[in-house]
Design an enzyme around this catalytic site. Structure first.
Site, PDB file in Angstrom:
ATOM      1  N   VAL A 138       9.548 -26.467  28.666  1.00 26.50           N
ATOM      2  CA  VAL A 138      10.776 -25.728  28.984  1.00 26.50           C
ATOM      3  C   VAL A 138      12.024 -26.383  28.396  1.00 26.50           C
ATOM      4  CG1 VAL A 138       9.886 -24.660  31.085  1.00 26.50           C
ATOM      5  CG2 VAL A 138      10.945 -26.933  31.207  1.00 26.50           C
ATOM      6  N   TYR A 139      11.888 -27.448  27.616  1.00 25.22           N
ATOM      7  CA  TYR A 139      13.063 -28.086  27.030  1.00 25.22           C
ATOM      8  C   TYR A 139      13.571 -27.260  25.855  1.00 25.22           C
ATOM      9  CZ  TYR A 139      12.066 -32.402  29.655  1.00 25.22           C
ATOM     10  OH  TYR A 139      11.841 -33.327  30.639  1.00 25.22           O
ATOM     11  N   GLY A 140      14.871 -27.036  25.859  1.00 25.54           N
ATOM     12  CA  GLY A 140      15.517 -26.278  24.786  1.00 25.54           C
ATOM     13  C   GLY A 140      15.808 -24.855  25.205  1.00 25.54           C
TER      14      GLY A 140
END
Length: 331
Positions: free
Chosen positions: A58-60
């Protein structure tokens, strides 16, 4: 760079792990670390011997951007030179099975993560949080299958209550399943011992008890926020207005620190001045001081290669017992 075993596993990692949560992250419509800057930082990691890279599905913005940046960069390198960790739990869409730690979500997300990273395996796969709605046995059986399929080498658990970690280890033991080998708590010189997870009231973890448990069971410890969101770099004063573009822009961020935290920072500054180092280096060196049964590989962040250089200098820094005690006692 120095290397150490990841807990009781045979995998060796650099004593600092590079966190990529800022890759592709948008703040007020502006990307904090774009593709070019991300690749420059990863190049800097390689040049400084940092082989341990942490990301999450879920990063970005959109989710997965961080993994994609890393995957594009890895095309020019030997994948096996790196230890890559990612995570699963948080929503990636709004469907009923687009979050959590159920079999369907995990199996879908591991394939998406591997595709974005351009690799056929992860070295470490973390559960990003504990799933209250899915039996831990289902989660562990699914993760064990991923290990058996060769998609994952080791399992990890990000922050959770100590009793929940104990429950997971018990389930692994009695059912012959893969166990968590790596943990990722919030921990630093200004956040430890009796400090609960302030930002997650549903997880009444006391850091000191948690770390004792990890040591007793041979779990690697890879703390996030080792500089307490930038506080322990020494760039803030009690009466400062937070600089634009910094972590301090968050509402009332600096107000969360009381006399205890400022006393720790004062002690760190004193030691840094005495040994001609930076507060960030001393803060990280305090975490790396001494031999323990587990790995402590703090997850550092950086916006520039220069910031990465500063943090990497902590590995070469030696604190004596008086330095360590001054910082420890200040808490």
């Amino acid at each position: 760079m120095e290397y150490t075993r990841l807990g009781t596993t045979g995998t060796k990692v650099s004593k600092l792990c590079f966190g990529t949560w800022r890759f592709g992250k948008r703040t007020d419509g502006v990307v904090e670390t774009d593709r070019e800057a991300a690749h420059d930082l990863l190049d800097a990691c390689w040049e400084r011997g940092i082989n341990f890279i942490d990301t999450a599905n879920v990063y970005g913005d959109p989710s997965g951007t961080s993994e994609s940046y890393i995957g594009e960069w890895l095309e020019d390198y030997d994948r096996d030179d790196f230890v890559i960790a990612s995570k699963v739990y948080f929503p990636v869409d709004d469907g009923p099975n687009d979050s959590g730690l159920g079999r369907k979500h995990i199996r879908g997300q591991i394939d998406a993560t591997l595709d974005r990273l351009g690799t056929d395996y992860l070295d470490v796969y973390y559960i990003h949080r504990w799933d209250e709605e899915t039996p831990i046995e289902e989660t562990l059986r699914t993760l064990t299958e991923l290990v058996e399929d060769g998609k994952v080498n080791h399992l990890g658990a990000s922050m959770m209550a100590t009793w929940k970690l104990a429950t997971a280890l018990w389930e692994s033991d009695v059912n012959g399943l893969e166990r968590f080998e790596v943990t990722q708590p919030r921990f630093n010189a200004a956040y430890r011992d009796d400090a609960p997870y302030r930002q997650t009231p549903n997880y009444p973890v006391h850091v000191g008890h948690y770390l004792d448990f990890c040591a007793e069971h041979g779990l690697a410890v890879c703390p996030y926020s080792p500089l307490e969101g930038g506080f322990l770099t020494g760039k803030y004063e009690r009466d400062d207005e937070a600089p634009s573009g910094s972590r301090g822009d968050l509402e009332s961020w600096i107000d969360q620190f009381g006399d205890r935290e400022w006393a720790v920072l004062d002690a760190i500054r004193h030691v840094a001045n005495a040994i001609d180092a930076t507060p960030a280096q001393v803060s990280l060196a305090w975490m790396l001081h001494g031999d323990t049964p587990t790995t402590t590989a703090p997850i550092i962040g950086a916006r520039t290669p220069e910031q990465l250089d500063d943090s990497a200098g902590a590995v070469d820094l030696t604190l004596n017992d008086d330095h360590v005690e001054r910082i420890t006692a200040a808490y």
